[in-house]
Design a protein around this motif. Structure first.
Motif, short mmCIF file in Angstrom:
data_model
loop_
_atom_site.label_atom_id
_atom_site.label_comp_id
_atom_site.label_asym_id
_atom_site.label_seq_id
_atom_site.Cartn_x
_atom_site.Cartn_y
_atom_site.Cartn_z
N HIS A 134 0.81 -1.23 0.00
CA HIS A 134 0.00 0.00 0.00
C HIS A 134 0.83 1.27 0.00
CE1 HIS A 134 0.93 0.73 4.22
NE2 HIS A 134 0.70 -0.57 4.44
N ASP A 154 0.45 -5.03 5.50
CA ASP A 154 0.41 -3.74 6.19
C ASP A 154 1.83 -3.46 6.66
OD1 ASP A 154 -2.33 -3.41 5.89
OD2 ASP A 154 -2.82 -4.08 7.91
N HIS A 180 1.35 0.67 10.10
CA HIS A 180 0.17 0.90 9.25
C HIS A 180 -0.83 -0.22 9.48
CE1 HIS A 180 3.20 3.31 7.16
NE2 HIS A 180 2.21 3.96 6.56
N GLY A 181 -2.11 0.10 9.34
CA GLY A 181 -3.17 -0.90 9.41
C GLY A 181 -3.10 -1.73 10.68
N ARG A 222 -3.45 1.27 4.20
CA ARG A 222 -3.40 -0.09 4.71
C ARG A 222 -3.91 -1.02 3.63
NH1 ARG A 222 -7.03 -1.09 9.53
NH2 ARG A 222 -6.52 -3.20 8.95
N THR A 223 -3.80 -2.30 3.85
CA THR A 223 -4.35 -3.26 2.89
C THR A 223 -5.86 -3.07 2.82
OG1 THR A 223 -2.60 -4.86 3.34
CG2 THR A 223 -4.65 -5.72 2.41
#
Length: 147
Positions: free
Chosen positions: A39, A64, A68-69, A44-45
């Motif tokens: 990403h 991720d 992140h995420g 995020r995914t």
């Protein structure tokens, strides 16, 4: 509550961070390579397979990045391209064994595109190809202060 099923997630340990590897879709063709999605900055995914990779017949997995995420945030922060490349390398190591020829294809957006290019160069025998899309962190954002 909707009828959508939760996406299976594998947690990978990379240094002191737990990375989330989202298994968005299983392969519809067992002879196809897995696709690793990376990403953009601050993203995020996605929760579902994006339309731009829907035609892929192999497994589709999203990482991720650190911080992140669903991945954990490192103590003290400090995000570098080398750290994110290490994240992608950990995901690659987890995916190549499930590939019919020991290779995967990587697709990245923005910052993920930059990391996809790096991992393709660093692991040329394991990465069949890299697809780079614009997005946050590489293109698509302001070039100067916005305040």
């Amino acid at each position: 509550m909707s009828g959508a099923q939760a996406v299976p997630v594998t947690m990978l340990r990379h240094n002191k961070v737990d990375l989330a590897l989202h298994h968005l879709r299983d392969a519809s063709d067992d002879s196809s390579r897995p696709l690793l999605m990376l990403h953009g900055l601050g993203e995020r995914t996605p929760a579902a397979v994006p339309h731009w990779v829907d035609a892929w017949t192999g497994a589709i997995v999203g990482l991720d990045f650190t911080g992140h995420g669903a991945s954990t945030v490192p103590a003290g922060g400090g995000y570098t391209a080398e750290l994110l490349l290490g994240d992608a390398d950990a995901a690659l190591a987890a995916l190549v064994d499930g590939s019919p020829d020991g290779k995967i294809t990587v697709i990245g957006r923005g910052l993920g595109a930059y990391i996809a290019l790096q991992v393709a160069g660093a692991r040329a025998t394991q990465v069949h190809g890299a697809v780079m899309l614009d997005g946050p962190g590489l293109a698509g954002g302001p070039t100067g202060p916005t305040s």
